[in-house]
Design an enzyme around this catalytic site. Sequence first.
Site, short mmCIF file in Angstrom:
data_model
loop_
_atom_site.label_atom_id
_atom_site.label_comp_id
_atom_site.label_asym_id
_atom_site.label_seq_id
_atom_site.Cartn_x
_atom_site.Cartn_y
_atom_site.Cartn_z
N GLU A 16 0.81 -1.23 0.00
CA GLU A 16 0.00 0.00 0.00
C GLU A 16 0.84 1.27 0.00
OE1 GLU A 16 -2.89 -0.29 3.15
OE2 GLU A 16 -3.49 -2.31 2.52
N GLU A 123 -6.82 -10.19 -0.75
CA GLU A 123 -7.79 -9.58 0.16
C GLU A 123 -9.17 -9.44 -0.47
OE1 GLU A 123 -6.32 -6.15 2.32
OE2 GLU A 123 -4.26 -6.89 2.20
#
Length: 191
Positions: A16, A123
């Site tokens: 991220e 995810e």
Amino acid sequence: MNHYKGKIFTWDVVNEPLNSWGSGELEDNVFHRYLGKDYIADAFRLAHSIDPTLKLYMNEILPNYTEKRAQAFYELIRTLKEDDVPIHGVGIQSHIMLDTSVDAFTAFMKSLTDLGLEVEVTELDARLPTFQSTRDPYQAQGEFYAKMLDICLRNPSCKGMTFWGFSDKDCWFDDHPMLFPKPNEPYLFDA
């Protein structure tokens, strides 16, 4: 990395890197603040120098696959590849909170694999309200998961699909009721 050498074959080097609420700029995290904008390339090069047999990945969450953040992420990856940074794959976090286009996801994945990268769907979860306009939201959710799996299976560079949870009994969306009012029910199995 030395501790796990020979035991782990794929490593998520950077997770991220983009600002969560921005339009594609790098997050002002501790690495960016103290090591500079090249921290991502440096991290990949360092990881590769420690174990050149590893497949090195970057993982990012994208709310959809056509917005500015998605394009900025693609450009970041493309630039790393052009600069001969040893990146081998991308994890596309897929927390489906709003309606998303399967076709847009397919095109985005292809744009990454066209760079010579492996891709993993990471995810993955899809909130039930995403499918509320359908006759049977549970059926539509199941069909969505089947489409996502089919996209991955049809692309030889897609190496895996990971769900963020197993059962709706333990759902991270439920921990944030102001943002995600129930029912969330995003997983493969109900409570």
